[in-house]
Enzyme design. Structure first.
Site, PDB file in Angstrom:
ATOM      1  N   SER A 130       0.821  -1.208   0.000  1.00 59.65           N
ATOM      2  CA  SER A 130       0.000   0.000   0.000  1.00 59.65           C
ATOM      3  C   SER A 130       0.860   1.266   0.000  1.00 59.65           C
ATOM      4  CB  SER A 130      -0.952  -0.053   1.207  1.00 59.65           C
ATOM      5  OG  SER A 130      -1.928   0.937   1.127  1.00 59.65           O
ATOM      6  N   HIS A 153      -2.984  -1.101  -4.630  1.00 64.16           N
ATOM      7  CA  HIS A 153      -4.444  -1.032  -4.712  1.00 64.16           C
ATOM      8  C   HIS A 153      -4.903   0.426  -4.665  1.00 64.16           C
ATOM      9  CE1 HIS A 153      -4.859   0.062  -0.473  1.00 64.16           C
ATOM     10  NE2 HIS A 153      -3.982  -0.889  -0.197  1.00 64.16           N
TER      11      HIS A 153
END
Length: 255
Positions: A130, A153
């Site tokens: 992330s 993501h």
């Protein structure tokens, strides 16, 4: 009466030398055993490299529960300022094993690392997920362990979300900040990064991609697969280059 006299004798008995109370070295030994599980740890005295570890979840403006392993951005930012100011520190080694966390905190740390005048090398061990991705690429050179993973993501929000166009516009702009930073500090293209970010089916009930070791290098996200030895060797190489005198044009002076 007999019992009472024994109690008095116990109280008046002098402490034997070598007990924890009278031996600070033994106290230190016990502390090391309790906190580190070993009696001796390698010392960094005389080293010109500072090691910065970013583990667990990157904590931002909201304090996480005490059972979460966290890295607090208010602890890292003063360290980075001190690294820049300390003439004895010539290079920075960043060790990453993080699940991600607060986007603004992660970007703040990334921007500070990228703006350091001293050489920096990052090493992803275990995971650099992330918002850990921008931190990994913010260094001058990046490594990833062969078994390490990086999850890419879209930006998410937790808590109350107001369903108005302004909220989605804010999220879009925040996502663009992450994409722009990663693509400008690595060799991955914007198209490829967005493809990984919005890919369907790679993560359970989610959108995104899990990139492992060599795949991160092949995609241009990370420079090389390697470990601690390679990372320190590369940092020493960058530090040697940084020590060489340069002209006003930035060219190295050959002696």
């Amino acid at each position: 009466m007999n019992r009472f006299s024994n109690d008095i004798n116990d109280e008046q008995e002098p402490k034997q030398p070598g007990t924890p109370e009278s031996n600070p070295d033994q106290n230190s030994l016990v502390t090391k055993l309790q906190s580190l599980g070993q009696t001796n740890i390698p010392q960094m005295e005389g080293s010109s490299i500072h090691c910065l570890t970013i583990v667990g979840q990157i904590e931002g403006h909201v304090q996480l529960p005490p059972n979460n392993k966290t890295t607090k951005y208010e602890h890292l930012i003063p360290q980075l300022v001190a690294i820049e100011q300390n003439p004895k520190i010539e290079g920075l080694l960043i060790i990453l094993n993080t699940v991600g966390g607060d986007v603004e905190a992660g970007l703040a740390i990334s921007e500070m690392i990228a703006s350091l005048s001293k050489p920096s090398v990052s090493l992803v061990l275990g995971g650099g997920h992330s918002i850990g991705v921008p931190i990994a690429v913010s260094a001058d050179y990046s490594y990833i362990a062969e078994t390490a993973t990086m999850t890419i993501h879209p930006v998410r929000l937790t808590g109350l979300v107001i369903g108005v166009p302004q909220t989605f516009e804010y999220m879009d702009k925040m996502q663009d900040r992450v994409i722009n930073f990663v693509t400008s500090h690595s060799d991955i293209t914007e198209e490829k990064f967005k493809e990984l970010m919005f890919s369907k089916g790679n993560l359970t009930r989610d959108i995104g991609t899990n990139v492992i070791g060599k795949d991160a290098v092949n995609d241009g996200l990370i420079n090389e697969v390697g470990g601690v030895g390679q990372a320190i060797a590369k940092l020493n190489e960058l530090m040697d280059q940084n020590r060489k005198p340069k002209t006003d044009d930035g060219l190295e002076v050959i002696q």
